[in-house]
Design a protein around this motif. Structure first.
Motif, short mmCIF file in Angstrom:
data_model
loop_
_atom_site.label_atom_id
_atom_site.label_comp_id
_atom_site.label_asym_id
_atom_site.label_seq_id
_atom_site.Cartn_x
_atom_site.Cartn_y
_atom_site.Cartn_z
N UNK A 1 0.80 -1.23 0.00
CA UNK A 1 0.00 0.00 0.00
C UNK A 1 0.83 1.28 0.00
N UNK A 2 2.14 1.19 0.17
CA UNK A 2 2.96 2.39 0.26
C UNK A 2 3.59 2.77 -1.08
N UNK A 3 3.80 4.07 -1.25
CA UNK A 3 4.57 4.57 -2.38
C UNK A 3 6.05 4.56 -2.02
N UNK A 4 6.83 3.87 -2.80
CA UNK A 4 8.27 3.77 -2.55
C UNK A 4 8.91 5.15 -2.65
N UNK A 5 9.63 5.52 -1.59
CA UNK A 5 10.33 6.82 -1.59
C UNK A 5 11.80 6.60 -1.91
N UNK A 6 12.30 7.33 -2.88
CA UNK A 6 13.70 7.25 -3.28
C UNK A 6 14.47 8.37 -2.59
N UNK A 7 15.38 8.01 -1.69
CA UNK A 7 16.21 9.03 -1.04
C UNK A 7 17.22 9.60 -2.02
N UNK A 8 17.60 8.81 -3.02
CA UNK A 8 18.56 9.29 -4.01
C UNK A 8 17.97 10.43 -4.84
N UNK A 9 16.72 10.25 -5.28
CA UNK A 9 16.08 11.26 -6.12
C UNK A 9 15.12 12.16 -5.34
N UNK A 10 14.92 11.84 -4.06
CA UNK A 10 14.02 12.62 -3.20
C UNK A 10 12.63 12.75 -3.82
N UNK A 11 12.09 11.61 -4.21
CA UNK A 11 10.76 11.62 -4.80
C UNK A 11 10.07 10.29 -4.55
N UNK A 12 8.73 10.35 -4.66
CA UNK A 12 7.91 9.16 -4.47
C UNK A 12 7.65 8.47 -5.81
N UNK A 13 7.41 7.19 -5.72
CA UNK A 13 6.93 6.40 -6.85
C UNK A 13 5.64 7.03 -7.37
N UNK A 14 5.52 7.21 -8.68
CA UNK A 14 4.30 7.82 -9.23
C UNK A 14 3.20 6.78 -9.41
N UNK A 15 2.03 7.24 -9.77
CA UNK A 15 0.87 6.35 -9.88
C UNK A 15 1.12 5.19 -10.83
N UNK A 16 1.72 5.50 -11.99
CA UNK A 16 1.94 4.47 -13.01
C UNK A 16 2.93 3.42 -12.53
N UNK A 17 4.03 3.87 -11.92
CA UNK A 17 5.04 2.93 -11.44
C UNK A 17 4.51 2.07 -10.30
N UNK A 18 3.75 2.69 -9.40
CA UNK A 18 3.16 1.94 -8.29
C UNK A 18 2.22 0.86 -8.81
N UNK A 19 1.33 1.25 -9.69
CA UNK A 19 0.36 0.30 -10.23
C UNK A 19 1.05 -0.85 -10.95
N UNK A 20 2.07 -0.55 -11.73
CA UNK A 20 2.80 -1.58 -12.47
C UNK A 20 3.46 -2.56 -11.51
N UNK A 21 4.08 -2.04 -10.45
CA UNK A 21 4.75 -2.91 -9.47
C UNK A 21 3.77 -3.87 -8.80
N UNK A 22 2.63 -3.36 -8.38
CA UNK A 22 1.65 -4.21 -7.68
C UNK A 22 1.08 -5.27 -8.60
N UNK A 23 0.70 -4.88 -9.81
CA UNK A 23 0.13 -5.86 -10.75
C UNK A 23 1.14 -6.94 -11.09
N UNK A 24 2.39 -6.57 -11.32
CA UNK A 24 3.40 -7.56 -11.69
C UNK A 24 3.64 -8.54 -10.55
N UNK A 25 3.72 -8.05 -9.32
CA UNK A 25 3.99 -8.93 -8.18
C UNK A 25 2.86 -9.91 -7.92
N UNK A 26 1.63 -9.45 -8.02
CA UNK A 26 0.50 -10.34 -7.75
C UNK A 26 0.32 -11.35 -8.87
N UNK A 27 0.52 -10.93 -10.10
CA UNK A 27 0.46 -11.87 -11.22
C UNK A 27 1.56 -12.91 -11.09
N UNK A 28 2.74 -12.48 -10.67
CA UNK A 28 3.85 -13.40 -10.51
C UNK A 28 3.57 -14.43 -9.42
N UNK A 29 2.86 -14.01 -8.37
CA UNK A 29 2.56 -14.95 -7.28
C UNK A 29 1.70 -16.10 -7.78
N UNK A 30 0.74 -15.80 -8.63
CA UNK A 30 -0.12 -16.85 -9.17
C UNK A 30 0.66 -17.79 -10.08
#
Length: 638
Positions: free
Chosen positions: A180-209
């Protein structure tokens, strides 16, 4: 009209109770959650709160059998949902998370002995190193998972592939749920955006199946959320991956309508059989709230090191006090006028004083063990927006900007509503918390709102006269107007809560409530606030139980009447949080502790269940901690 409204409200509550009772009798079921199962000799400090003694587990199973509980399977629930087949009375489902070796060696023999079904949730990435993942507890092998599955007693569920861990979720590097969290990058001082977050979650859950299919030859049809954390994005991904039945970690009874996310009672602190019976009986839903209302503006300092010291002092104080809930300011109001000038979280509309709210909320939850509610305005935002977005009052024969201390955006203006909705949405994206406290700015007087959009709505939708003077000339019309505004603001807060629940679905809601509309219901006309309406819309109502602020001639009698008026409504005391004042603002002095304690005890004596106070002052110990900790604690925190 008031008596009729009260009658309708009472009937509605009775119907809800009947419906709930019917659901419990015919389709309700509990889901219990276990983790590691331990031998007696393994019960050594530091204790694992979610480990359960094997002897206690067998006692739990025997108690279920003796008390005529029926252990059901995932298939039983699917059949009931798909075919209309009834579940047995006193149905309960057993689940075991993480796939520890102890399930195979200790739990499985007991499941066979009692012929009980269970769901086993396994983490895909952990199965790749089953001997010991990251040096922790031994995990079952793939062969052992196949073996228990082939008994016909065990449903293998996904516990995601590699989301059962925490990730950096803010600039302070607090580790929070990877789901449920947005990954925060200390290197770039920014949060994961909506598109990157959504892609990460979908890929991980599909991979689990896919991964479980490759290992055991069967795709999972159930997904168990790590730490019970999920949101609408994750649910969408699970459904697409073929796992439309998921499980969280919240207490309560399930019905077949909870198919998307089942509630589960976590069995923690190794309960004996008597404690186990108590958990099943009450489902831990009757906890009394002890609330501390905290201004984050008092913790913030321009010097980050000083902010850290201030926060450390707050954490020690809250942990020692016995509080179980904190209402934490999420907006900044340095001039103290009640309006949001800045915010303490990233957002697209107002300046960020510092990205601090999520950090403080995490610290309070993790280190003080409390629930945290984000205290947020409903309408009072000082923003660079068109003047037509703001509430207008009738003054000098025409609509003018309201002079109230709260500079409120109009709930009748769709652009203003969207503006506030996006602020709440951003709060939920970037912060993890347990609830929302809606500020006391949600008021409209008997001269407000007379903006053009408001008056058009008043006439076209509510059927009231189009002219303010005509409404105001009739007491009956004024009351009707007030009741409609009460409901409109409440529906607006429902909209804001829904914005939050997209990302934080388990949040509770509370709303600040002035005392006068409870004591004198006709004063709804001046506030657009009503206790019956609030009871219908919120989990809790936080009333300002502040007799000195109200200049009450007899504070004790005033508080007693407040509780009695609350008790006159169905479920009134179950939902009302009485917030005492710790400061007499009129005299600019602290409330003496003997008076504070006397008022607390008076509320309890008269039947108040949930009690809190505002404000908390960590710097000069008000209320006094050595006294507060002796009477503030309630039952055990979960």
């Amino acid at each position: 009209m008031r008596i009729f409204a009260r009658l309708i409200f009472t009937i509605a509550c009775l119907l809800v109770n009947v419906a709930a009772s019917a659901d419990t009798n015919f389709a309700g079921f509990l889901v219990l959650n276990y983790h590691d199962i331990l031998e007696e000799e393994e019960r050594v400090p530091p204790f694992d709160r979610i480990g359960v003694n094997k002897q206690h587990l067998e006692q739990h199973f025997a108690w279920l059998k003796k008390n005529n509980y029926h252990v059901i399977s995932v298939q039983d629930v699917l059949d009931a949902r798909q075919t209309g087949k009834s579940l047995p009375d006193k149905a309960v489902m057993l689940t075991f998370d993480d796939g520890y070796q102890s399930f195979f060696t200790r739990a499985m023999p007991l499941l066979k002995k009692y012929h009980y079904s269970a769901t086993l949730a396994v983490v895909g990435s952990w199965l790749e190193q089953p001997a010991s993942y990251e040096g922790s507890k031994p995990i079952m092998s793939t062969a052992q998972i196949r073996e228990v599955m082939e008994t016909g007693l065990v449903e293998i569920a996904s516990h995601t592939h590699d989301l059962h861990h925490s990730i950096p979720a803010n600039p302070q590097a607090n580790m929070e749920s990877a789901v449920t969290s947005r990954l925060y990058s200390s290197e770039y001082e920014e949060y994961e955006n909506d598109e990157s977050y959504r892609k990460r979650i979908f890929q991980e859950i599909d991979k689990s199946s896919e991964h479980l299919f490759q290992l055991i030859g069967k795709r999972p049809r159930v997904l168990v959320w790590p730490y019970g954390e999920y949101n609408a994005v994750a649910l969408e991904a699970a459904k697409l991956a073929g796992m439309s039945l998921t499980m969280g970690l919240s207490d309560g009874l399930n019905s077949l309508a909870d198919f998307a996310v089942m509630k589960r009672l976590m069995i923690a602190d190794d309960p004996n059989v008597a404690q186990f019976a108590e958990i099943l009986k009450h489902q831990r839903l009757d906890q009394e709230l002890r609330v501390v209302h905290v201004d984050l503006d008092y913790i913030y300092d321009e010097d980050e090191a000083q902010t850290k010291r201030n926060l450390s002092a707050l954490l020690d104080r809250i942990k020692t006090s016995g509080a179980n809930t904190v209402y934490l300011q999420a907006y900044s109001d340095p001039d103290g006028d009640g309006n949001a000038d800045q915010l303490y979280f990233p957002n697209r509309h107002l300046p960020v004083r510092r990205d601090l709210f999520n950090h403080v909320a995490w610290q309070l939850r993790a280190k003080a063990g409390v629930k945290v509610y984000a205290w947020m305005p409903i309408m009072a935002y000082k923003a660079d927006v068109p003047l037509k977005w703001y509430v207008k009052e009738w003054r000098d024969g025409e609509p003018q900007l309201a002079r109230h201390v709260y500079t409120r955006l109009s709930p009748f203006n769709p652009e203003a509503r969207q503006f506030v909705g996006e602020i709440y949405e951003d709060l939920a994206k970037y912060c993890d918390f347990n609830g929302i406290l809606f500020h006391d700015d949600g008021i409209l007087s008997d001269f407000e709102d007379v903006s053009q959009l408001a008056m058009d709505y008043t006439h076209n939708v509510w059927g009231l006269p189009a002219e303010f003077e005509q409404i105001h000339a009739s007491s009956a019309l004024r009351l009707r107007w007030a009741q409609q505004k009460t409901e409109l603001i409440a529906q607006f807060t429902d909209y804001l809560a829904d914005k939050v629940r997209y990302y934080r679905p388990n949040i509770k809601t509370a709303r600040n409530f002035y005392a006068l509309p409870l004591l004198k219901p006709y004063s709804e006309e001046w506030y657009a606030q009503s206790f019956p309406a609030f009871l219908m819309h919120y989990d809790y109502v936080a009333i300002e139980a502040m007799p000195f602020m109200e200049n009450a001639a007899d504070p004790k009698r005033w508080l007693t009447e407040l509780v009695q008026k609350t008790a006159a409504y169905p479920h009134g005391l179950d939902k009302m949080v009485f917030e005492l004042q710790a400061v007499d603002w009129a005299k600019q002095q602290d409330i003496a502790m003997p008076v504070f304690i006397e008022q607390f005890q008076l509320l309890k004596k008269n039947g108040a269940k949930h009690i809190g106070y505002y404000p908390d002052n960590v710097y000069h110990d008000q209320p006094r901690l050595d006294e507060l900790k002796n009477f503030f604690p309630t039952q055990k925190k979960y």
